[in-house]
Design an enzyme around this catalytic site. Structure first.
Site, PDB file in Angstrom:
ATOM      1  N   TYR A  23       0.812  -1.230   0.000  1.00 55.44           N
ATOM      2  CA  TYR A  23       0.000   0.000   0.000  1.00 55.44           C
ATOM      3  C   TYR A  23       0.843   1.277   0.000  1.00 55.44           C
ATOM      4  O   TYR A  23       0.339   2.362   0.266  1.00 55.44           O
ATOM      5  CB  TYR A  23      -0.916   0.030   1.225  1.00 55.44           C
ATOM      6  N   ASP A 275       4.273  15.615   2.370  1.00 54.06           N
ATOM      7  CA  ASP A 275       4.717  14.268   2.033  1.00 54.06           C
ATOM      8  C   ASP A 275       3.727  13.555   1.124  1.00 54.06           C
ATOM      9  O   ASP A 275       4.095  12.650   0.378  1.00 54.06           O
ATOM     10  CB  ASP A 275       4.895  13.463   3.330  1.00 54.06           C
ATOM     11  N   CYS A 342     -16.044  10.896   6.694  1.00 53.05           N
ATOM     12  CA  CYS A 342     -17.118  11.679   7.314  1.00 53.05           C
ATOM     13  C   CYS A 342     -18.107  10.781   8.061  1.00 53.05           C
ATOM     14  O   CYS A 342     -18.440  11.018   9.220  1.00 53.05           O
ATOM     15  CB  CYS A 342     -17.831  12.505   6.244  1.00 53.05           C
TER      16      CYS A 342
END
Length: 374
Positions: A23, A275, A342
């Site tokens: 990932y 980053d 959210c």
């Protein structure tokens, strides 16, 4: 005007790494640049970086060495960094050094240096052996859990301070108790939702809202229990929420509601504002060619910050906007501008608002009792 304490992220070996994590967001970014991986930082560039940062800083500066895998730079690089920091610190600035490492192959020489010079280490550890080895493999695609745990044991034996960074994949979040049990011996924890690609495409390890919501519930229960038992642990998200409820600002830039200029320095001296956006289109300049101040005041830096300021009306109307603040820009939906998590955060606040507020009152009372308000 005085400059507040600053943090500069340095990439000593660019995107070079001895692991092949499934990932890795920085591998995704690097692959989108004209030069995916620069040569390791030479001492002349290191000297220029440290000198310009020390000129710019006021009172306090933190150097965070990241990658790729920054320990591949070797002990000699860090000895030279320390020497240069001392050489250019004519104003007596407070200097902190942090290394974010995968913990795979730290030599005794490096550990000795980190111990003697009081480096803080961030260790990437994705929970249990099962969840860690599912993603964090070496160049031969072998699991790394055992070797990382051996490194942690050696760091503890030498008294090196460290914290844990755990990337939450969907599998890890669904195994919340297993992950939290595996990390129980470590007191300082940060959980980061696994990022999708910069193009928004979901990957094999992408986290779902349901899994993240469930993980937050389980983690908060342990966090609250530990605090009330008088043996608190640090989980960065919850620490920041408590600080905000106590009237203090968050230390995590992801919780401020807007981007700041984080100053990421690649191994060739190129400066980027974040980053998560070390991309050619956001390059601010090179420290080998220019001081920091004009870079941070330039049009590109301003544009980077400005694009993060827009907030959907539904967010501003939300009861928990003051705490959520629409999250990190990197984790906002490209079409709606809304924080990807959210729903998970709303569910968390609905379930735990009263308990979170009660903890904040206890924290505030302790803060004032210990003279923190003076």
């Amino acid at each position: 005007m005085a400059v507040p304490p600053i943090t500069v992220m340095v990439k000593p070996v660019s995107s070079l790494c001895n692991m092949r994590c499934g990932y890795c967001f920085y591998a995704d970014e690097a692959a989108r640049r004209a030069a995916p991986c620069h040569p390791p930082m030479d001492f002349a560039t290191l000297a220029c970086v440290i000198r310009r940062v020390m000129i710019f800083a006021d009172e306090q500066v933190t150097f965070v060495f990241q990658g790729g895998e920054p320990t591949l730079a070797g002990a000699g690089f860090y000895r030279e960094a320390i020497r240069l920091q001392q050489q250019y610190n004519s104003r007596g600035l407070v200097i902190q050094n942090i290394v974010q490492t995968n913990g795979l192959a730290l030599s005794e020489e490096l550990i000795d240096l980190f111990a003697r010079h009081r480096f803080l280490l961030g260790i990437s550890l994705d929970g249990s052996a099962v969840t860690h080895d599912a993603c964090r493999v070496d160049a031969q695609h072998q699991g790394t859990y055992g070797r990382v745990m051996d490194t942690i044991r050696r760091l503890k034996a030498r008294g090196v301070s460290y914290n844990i960074l755990c990337v939450l994949t969907n599998e890890a979040a669904l195994r919340a108790d297993e992950v939290l049990d595996a990390l129980a011996e470590h007191r300082y924890l940060q959980f980061i939702p696994c990022l999708d690609g910069l193009d928004g495409a979901a990957g094999t390890y992408s986290l779902t809202e349901e899994a993240y919501s469930g993980f937050l519930d389980r983690a908060f229960e342990r966090y609250e229990r530990a605090f009330l038992a008088g043996n608190p642990i640090s989980i960065r998200l919850f620490d920041n929420l408590l600080d905000m409820l106590c009237g203090r600002g968050p230390e995590s830039c992801a919780m401020t509601g807007r981007c700041s200029l984080s100053m990421v320095v690649e191994s060739d001296g190129t400066v980027y504002p974040c980053d998560f956006y070390a991309l050619d289109e956001w390059a601010l300049g090179k420290l080998t060619e220019s001081p920091l101040r004009p870079m941070l005041r330039g049009a590109r830096a301003e544009a980077f910050v400005q694009r993060s300021l827009a907030t959907p009306e539904e967010c501003r109307a939300c009861s928990w906007y003051a705490l959520c603040r629409n999250g990190c820009y990197r984790e906002r939906d490209a079409d709606t501008g809304r924080y990807r998590w959210c729903g998970a955060m709303k569910t968390f606040f609905q379930r735990h608002e009263k308990r979170l507020t009660a903890l904040a009152r206890l924290v505030a009372a302790s803060y004032y009792t210990q003279g923190g308000a003076n």
